[in-house]
Design a protein around this motif. Structure first.
Motif, mmCIF file in Angstrom:
data_model
loop_
_atom_site.group_PDB
_atom_site.id
_atom_site.type_symbol
_atom_site.label_atom_id
_atom_site.label_comp_id
_atom_site.label_asym_id
_atom_site.label_seq_id
_atom_site.Cartn_x
_atom_site.Cartn_y
_atom_site.Cartn_z
ATOM 1 N N ALA A 187 -39.836 -29.533 42.106
ATOM 2 C CA ALA A 187 -39.928 -29.403 43.557
ATOM 3 C C ALA A 187 -40.980 -30.346 44.126
ATOM 4 O O ALA A 187 -40.794 -30.926 45.205
ATOM 5 C CB ALA A 187 -40.248 -27.958 43.932
ATOM 6 N N CYS A 188 -42.094 -30.508 43.412
ATOM 7 C CA CYS A 188 -43.138 -31.436 43.867
ATOM 8 C C CYS A 188 -42.623 -32.878 43.876
ATOM 9 O O CYS A 188 -42.912 -33.646 44.803
ATOM 10 C CB CYS A 188 -44.369 -31.314 42.972
ATOM 11 N N PHE A 243 -40.268 -33.251 46.789
ATOM 12 C CA PHE A 243 -41.055 -33.297 48.026
ATOM 13 C C PHE A 243 -41.654 -34.692 48.221
ATOM 14 O O PHE A 243 -41.598 -35.274 49.319
ATOM 15 C CB PHE A 243 -42.148 -32.238 47.949
ATOM 16 N N ARG A 251 -39.333 -36.691 51.718
ATOM 17 C CA ARG A 251 -39.964 -35.914 52.778
ATOM 18 C C ARG A 251 -38.992 -35.707 53.937
ATOM 19 O O ARG A 251 -38.266 -36.613 54.316
ATOM 20 C CB ARG A 251 -41.219 -36.622 53.297
ATOM 21 N N ASN A 254 -41.096 -29.779 57.064
ATOM 22 C CA ASN A 254 -41.154 -29.669 55.598
ATOM 23 C C ASN A 254 -41.309 -28.231 55.127
ATOM 24 O O ASN A 254 -41.629 -27.994 53.960
ATOM 25 C CB ASN A 254 -42.311 -30.513 55.063
ATOM 26 N N TYR A 271 -39.675 -27.020 51.781
ATOM 27 C CA TYR A 271 -40.408 -27.394 50.563
ATOM 28 C C TYR A 271 -41.567 -26.441 50.319
ATOM 29 O O TYR A 271 -41.810 -25.999 49.190
ATOM 30 C CB TYR A 271 -40.948 -28.814 50.695
ATOM 31 N N TYR A 279 -32.962 -24.276 48.937
ATOM 32 C CA TYR A 279 -32.323 -25.503 48.454
ATOM 33 C C TYR A 279 -31.215 -25.928 49.418
ATOM 34 O O TYR A 279 -31.050 -27.118 49.722
ATOM 35 C CB TYR A 279 -31.691 -25.295 47.068
ATOM 36 N N ILE A 332 -32.404 -27.818 52.516
ATOM 37 C CA ILE A 332 -32.751 -29.223 52.279
ATOM 38 C C ILE A 332 -31.492 -30.054 52.092
ATOM 39 O O ILE A 332 -31.387 -31.183 52.598
ATOM 40 C CB ILE A 332 -33.671 -29.351 51.050
ATOM 41 N N THR A 364 -30.076 -35.664 48.307
ATOM 42 C CA THR A 364 -30.823 -34.906 47.290
ATOM 43 C C THR A 364 -29.927 -33.912 46.552
ATOM 44 O O THR A 364 -30.427 -33.127 45.746
ATOM 45 C CB THR A 364 -31.993 -34.136 47.943
#
Length: 227
Positions: free
Chosen positions: A111-112, A115, A119, A124, A127, A174, A177, A184
């Motif tokens: 996840a990091c 992110f 972005r 955000n 995230y 998820y 996003i 993604t």
């Protein structure tokens, strides 16, 4: 609930109530943190702020110490604690819940990366929600790892149910996003598959917890724990 009431006799509902209150304390801490983060001893200031809210008082009326909140302070039994931690470290990854903890840690790393590389322009928050959920899952799973499988089955049941709910919320984040950043999709699909694997592990742990009769019957249900 009386402060003298033995936690060993708590039902699943008692544990769920306290877990919910613990979540409320964490949320309140995070709300207060931006106001005081630049002050010296900000944890002490925030703790005083939280203590003004009676609805956040922990069971028994005992608030956590600053040492437990920050990991700082003197420890008179450091040698004993170090020895216990060493013994635990030797086999923790073989205990129930360890695989969930490891998988959640891998997801947090993924996840990091997601992110950092993708972005969102406007908001955000998805995230941040994902990272918060994974952090909570790792803490809750570590609680489960710490206790023996036959102990506090009501607590293990409440933890598993809470973790399963959190895994469902992860899948929802998820999706948010993916809608905004369709590029993604591949990364998110891999994360979703790992989240489903975590969910399967949790369902198995929940089944095991429910298969073990509690040390004390649920006082709200006289037939609970009887064959």
């Amino acid at each position: 609930m009386s402060a003298s009431y033995n936690k060993e006799r708590w039902s699943e509902f008692d544990w769920e109530k306290e877990l919910r209150k613990d979540d409320e304390r964490v949320a309140a801490y995070l709300r207060e943190l931006p106001k005081f983060i630049d002050l010296p001893n900000e944890d002490a200031v925030i703790l005083k702020q939280l203590q003004r809210h009676p609805e956040l008082v922990p069971f028994g009326g005992v608030w956590p110490s600053l040492q437990s909140m920050t990991g700082s302070g003197e420890n008179d039994s450091a040698a004993e604690d170090a020895a216990a931690e060493q013994a635990f470290a030797e086999d923790w990854n073989q205990r129930e819940g360890a695989e969930v903890y490891i998988l959640a840690g891998q997801l947090a790393r993924a996840a990091c990366i997601l992110f950092a590389e993708n972005r969102l322009e406007e908001n955000n928050q998805p995230y941040l929600n994902i990272l918060t959920l994974l952090g909570k899952m790792m803490v809750r799973t570590s609680d489960m790892i710490d206790i023996e499988p036959e102990d506090r089955t009501q607590l293990r049941t409440a933890l598993c149910k809470r973790l399963i709910a959190d895994s469902s919320r992860l899948l929802e984040e998820y999706a948010k996003i993916r809608i905004v950043l369709p590029e993604t999709a591949g990364h998110l699909q891999a994360m979703a598959e790992q989240t489903h694997l975590i969910r399967e592990q949790l369902l198995d742990l929940l089944k095991k917890a429910r298969s073990k009769p509690p040390l004390f019957p649920d006082r709200r249900n006289p037939d609970h724990g009887k064959s």
